[in-house]
Scaffold this motif. Structure first.
Motif, short mmCIF file in Angstrom:
data_model
loop_
_atom_site.label_atom_id
_atom_site.label_comp_id
_atom_site.label_asym_id
_atom_site.label_seq_id
_atom_site.Cartn_x
_atom_site.Cartn_y
_atom_site.Cartn_z
N GLY A 27 74.96 -42.19 -82.31
CA GLY A 27 75.68 -42.52 -81.08
C GLY A 27 74.81 -43.21 -80.04
O GLY A 27 75.28 -43.59 -78.99
N GLN A 29 72.35 -45.79 -77.96
CA GLN A 29 72.46 -47.21 -77.59
C GLN A 29 71.39 -48.01 -78.30
O GLN A 29 70.42 -47.45 -78.77
N ASP A 301 78.95 -40.54 -86.33
CA ASP A 301 79.53 -40.55 -85.00
C ASP A 301 79.30 -41.90 -84.31
O ASP A 301 79.01 -41.96 -83.12
N HIS A 302 79.43 -42.98 -85.06
CA HIS A 302 79.27 -44.30 -84.47
C HIS A 302 80.30 -44.53 -83.39
O HIS A 302 81.46 -44.15 -83.51
N LYS A 303 79.86 -45.19 -82.31
CA LYS A 303 80.80 -45.49 -81.24
C LYS A 303 81.76 -46.59 -81.66
O LYS A 303 82.93 -46.59 -81.30
N ASN A 304 81.27 -47.53 -82.42
CA ASN A 304 82.09 -48.65 -82.88
C ASN A 304 82.82 -48.23 -84.17
O ASN A 304 82.17 -47.93 -85.16
#
Lengths: 328, 601
Positions: A27, A29, A301-304
């Protein structure tokens, strides 16, 4: 005409031991690299770099005893691992360090994975199987104070706790624990009163793994038999069985629901990973890559959403990474 | 025909005479088809007519009584009607009694079940006649239980008697059965023994059903006999005879109205229920369509057809199979081995030949360890595969074991079955391309290297020719049958002669000429089949001679199954051996056989 099931995106090799637990931490950046933690039978925790597909670090903290649970506590710098040396270790991995900051001596020789729940900033609850056979102890981390001990009533004959899941409806509400036991029943515990709210016998064999969707109040459990059991929690906090799903081969080692609650994955003793739609338990795919029993499955848990991955660790020393149903 | 009551003696006698004469001359059908319905109607409620009817039949002279009684019994629509028509004729008239109780039941057997029901029902309907019923039952049971009757009477007669026994049992009540319980029991025990001893499965089954029914009736509260046999229509029909259905009174005029009313009442209720079903149905799809609109269904499933049950792997080598079968405790592996064994044996003939006798020994003694489906068939197919792969040593082993001590009858018969199946396989040409013997495909073509290329060039050449020639008419196309050498010829002797060798030497546990005549029957049939399959082989004449001598020795055997086998042996001999050899080498045997068969028929 249905498409043939997809092949793995890539396969991670190099642990040289059976993999018992997996946990993603993707997750962060940019320039943070997405990472996968894996715990193996030889006591090592490998930190896999998902860009280079290589091991960045190998952590040795359990005296070469099998590691069967790995969780992150808020980011990939704080790691919790549980091993067969009866210890739960807390690691500090920031800035390239690999040190154990703290450990909890559980005195438990079983295989029950602990469960973590973040209740407030910097505070976690951890449920783990305790020293006594049927008991579950809940600790607060990082203070390691005991919150409660959940003892089934005398004569309940539940056996060992096999799998645990701490959850709360939303942040701030009361945390509850779902525990699957050796006799095939799932019990819902209230942590503040340390009492069982509901007990449901969903299997004839020990409950190997369970997962719960707190939004729909629906859960699923798998055992060593051929049946998956889907149960729900009604307003009175009572568990009841919604339906069962029959499998082709017996034995489920791990079940996990994707964070978007659309699909779930099961890892089985028949070397196959099965994907189901969560809403109606519609079978979606059978992924047949491994040559030995699959021990753990985990979603990233990738944001994209398009980057989301599914990882499966198996007894054949491989971790397969799949990209499946990422469009929804 | 309208009679005025009173002073009608003479008229009745005359009518009886006419009736009797007409019946005896074979006109039963015409006369009785008119008479009986009339009498049925007239005697229904009128006592006087009943007495007239009784007098009518009583006055029939003895010499014509049989024809009349037979006609009545056959044509009466039910036991109660027969009772009304005949009255106590059987009690009063000796001849009628003889016909009803002895002739129709024990000496004839061509009548239908309905006739039997009529007869026995008639006997049961009156107190005086019931004594006769018990006597009849005892006589039927004696016949059923006599071993000579079981051996020598035709199966149809035995079935007839069994049916009669069952119907009798259904009519008798408790006290009557109690009175003759002991005799019934004795007869039943003897009868069961004779029936089970028989070689014909039909007789055995009849015996089992009757014995079960008898034991049910006489031991209604204690343990009853229970046999295992296959249920089919015949057995169900027989068992249904035990239960008496009440006679239906078909009165045509009255209930038509009732029936119509009932039908009308039935119709509206059916319509109602249909309506309810219809209203229920539309509710369902609404609910389902609501559920359908969820977004979950945009997840398209992948192809999951490969998802099958995980199987334990069977061993790939024959020697591994032997190890697993001999001593392994792993039941999954044992099961997988059994299932895979036949194909492994066929795929690895060279490896099998090394261990063939050992494998045959293991398979012969193999018992069912777990509940595998079709275990007997799997074992048999594996044994046949071993035998066809290495015929001579394995045949030697099997035939020697046939005559050895301490094998069960089942195992000995298995040996015979395997020999026959293997012989059949060996004698048929191998028409498939799997096991292609090098170069022995078509004896007329040259030996070509490589199997596939030979077909290809032929195809290419054919196509070239086809494209370049103009055909005016194509003749009838004939398919060339695949041909291959008959492999049975070299081993026929090894299969055949050892089986004939020791048939007259009794062992402690196995006596072909004595008790085990069932196995003898099977042996004889097996020899006949082997003889037939040995047609065109070299050893066939020697086999024929030996077989005819064997037949000669056994020609007076008491078991009919054995004698059937002997006849089929003779047929095989005549079919397989070429005529010249028959006439040259075996003239004496042929003449003897001919005289025997001629005298027999």
């Amino acid at each position: 005409m249905a498409l043939p099931p997809p092949d793995p995106e890539f396969v991670l090799r190099g642990t040289s031991a059976a993999i018992h637990t997996l946990h993603f931490s993707c997750g962060g950046q940019e320039p943070d690299v997405p990472v996968l933690f894996s715990g193996s039978e030889n006591g090592f925790i490998h930190v896999w770099n998902l860009k280079t597909h290589r091991v960045d670090t190998a952590l040795d903290g359990h005296g070469r005893k099998s590691v069967y649970c790995v969780e992150t506590m808020g980011g990939k710098d704080r790691l919790l691992s549980q091993g067969r040396d009866q210890r739960i270790c807390l690691w500090d991995l920031a800035e390239g360090r690999t040190s154990v900051t703290d450990s909890v001596f559980t005195e438990n020789v079983g295989f029950c994975r602990c469960s973590l729940l973040k209740v407030a900033q910097g505070r976690w609850l951890m449920a783990m199987a305790a020293k006594a056979l049927e008991e579950v102890q809940v600790l607060e981390l990082p203070s390691k104070t005991s919150v409660c001990t959940l003892k089934p009533e005398v004569g309940a004959k539940l056996g060992m706790p096999m799998c645990l899941k701490l959850w709360q409806l939303h942040c701030g509400s009361q945390p509850l624990l779902l525990a699957g036991y050796e006799d095939g029943s799932v019990v819902l515990w209230n942590l503040s009163t340390a009492k069982a709210l509901s007990q449901l016998v969903c299997h004839q064999e020990p409950v190997m793994s369970l997962d719960f969707d707190s939004e729909k109040a629906k859960g699923i459990s798998g055992s060593s038999e051929k049946v998956l059991s889907i149960w729900s929690l009604n307003e009175q906090q009572n568990l009841q069985v919604c339906k069962t799903h029959k499998l082709v081969n017996a034995g489920i080692a791990d079940i996990t629901i994707r964070p978007d609650k659309k699909i779930l994955a099961t890892g089985g003793w028949d070397h196959r990973i099965r994907i189901f739609g969560w809403k109606k338990m519609k079978p979606l795919a059978v992924l047949d890559y491994h040559t030995a029993s699959v021990h753990c499955v985990s979603f990233s848990d990738h944001k994209n959403p398009t980057e989301r991955l599914l990882a499966a660790g198996s007894k054949d020393h491989r971790i397969s990474i799949w990209s499946i149903y990422t469009q929804t | 025909v309208c009679f005025i009551p009173g002073g009608l003696d003479c008229s009745i006698s005359f009518v009886s005479h006419v009736l009797g004469k007409g019946c005896v001359h074979g006109r039963q059908k015409e006369i009785l088809s008119v008479l009986i319905p009339c009498l049925t109607d007239l005697t229904k409620s009128d006592c006087i007519w009943q007495r007239i009817c009784w007098r009518l039949v009583e006055r029939v002279p003895d010499r014509w009584m049989e024809a009349v009684v037979l006609g009545f019994v056959q044509r009466a629509p039910g036991a109660d009607v027969l009772s009304r028509l005949l009255g106590n004729l059987v009690v009063k008239n000796k001849k009628a009694q003889f016909v009803v109780t002895q002739k129709l039941l024990l000496l004839q057997f061509s009548h239908t079940t309905a006739v039997l029901q009529n007869l026995l029902g008639y006997l049961s309907l009156d107190g005086l006649r019931r004594a006769l019923l018990i006597k009849v039952l005892q006589e039927l049971l004696e016949t059923w239980a006599s071993s000579s009757a079981v051996k020598h009477s035709p199966p149809e007669q035995q079935q007839y008697i069994s049916k009669a026994i069952l119907i009798c049992l259904s009519h008798l009540n408790e006290p009557e059965i109690e009175s003759c319980r002991q005799e019934i029991l004795t007869n039943m025990m003897e009868g069961v023994k004779c029936h089970l001893d028989s070689s014909l499965p039909q007789i055995r089954r009849l015996g089992m059903i009757v014995a079960e029914s008898i034991s049910l009736k006489i031991n209604s509260d204690g343990p009853v006999l229970k046999f295992q046999y296959e249920e089919d229509d015949e057995t169900r029909a027989l068992k249904s005879l035990l239960v008496q259905t009440p006679p239906f009174c078909v009165v045509p005029s009255l209930p038509d109205d009732d029936r119509n009313e009932k039908a009308d009442a039935a119709l509206p209720s059916v319509l109602e229920s249909n309506k309810k079903a219809c209203t229920a149905a539309p509710v369902m799809p609404d609910e389902e369509s609501d559920a359908e609109l969820d977004s979950d269904d945009d997840l398209i499933p992948y192809d999951m057809s490969e998802d099958k049950e995980l199987k334990t792997k069977a061993p790939v080598y024959i020697r591994d199979c032997i190890e697993v079968l001999m001593g392994s405790d792993d039941v999954d592996k044992w099961e997988a081995t059994i299932k895979a064994l036949e194909s492994l044996v066929r795929k690895n003939p060279a490896a099998t030949r090394e261990v063939s006798v050992e494998l045959a020994k293991i398979l012969l003694h193999l018992e069912e360890k777990t509940c595998v489906e079709g275990f007997v068939e799997l074992r048999q197919r594996a044994q046949v595969a071993v035998l066809t792969t290495d015929p001579i040593p394995v045949a030697k082993y099997l035939t020697s074991q046939f005559y050895s001590l301490n094998y069960s009858l089942c195992q000995r018969m298995d040996i015979l079955d395997i020999l026959v199946l293997a012989a059949q396989e060996l004698s048929c040409p191998k028409s498939h391309g799997k096991t292609r013997h090098s170069g022995a495909q078509k004896p007329c073509t040259q030996l070509l290297p490589g199997s596939d290329s030979s077909k290809d060039w032929r195809r290419i050449v054919d196509e070239r020719i086809k494209s370049k020639t103009r055909r005016f008419a194509t003749g009838k196309s004939h398919v060339e049958l695949a041909s291959g050498p008959n492999e049975f010829s070299s081993v026929a002797g090894h299969f055949f002669f050892p089986l004939i060798q020791h048939f007259d030497r009794p062992l402690t546990t196995f006596d072909l000429l004595g008790e085990d005549h069932f196995v003898l029957g099977r042996l004889v049939h097996t020899l006949a089949i082997l003889m037939y399959l040995a047609v065109n082989t070299v050893a066939v004449t020697a086999m024929g001679k030996a077989l005819l001598e064997f037949v000669w020795a056994l020609r007076f055997h008491t078991d009919s199954y054995v004698r059937q086998g002997l006849l089929s042996c003779i047929s095989s001999v005549l079919l397989s051996i070429p005529a010249e050899h028959l006439l040259e080498d075996m003239t004496e045997e042929l003449l003897e056989t001919q005289s025997w068969l001629g005298g027999k028929m």
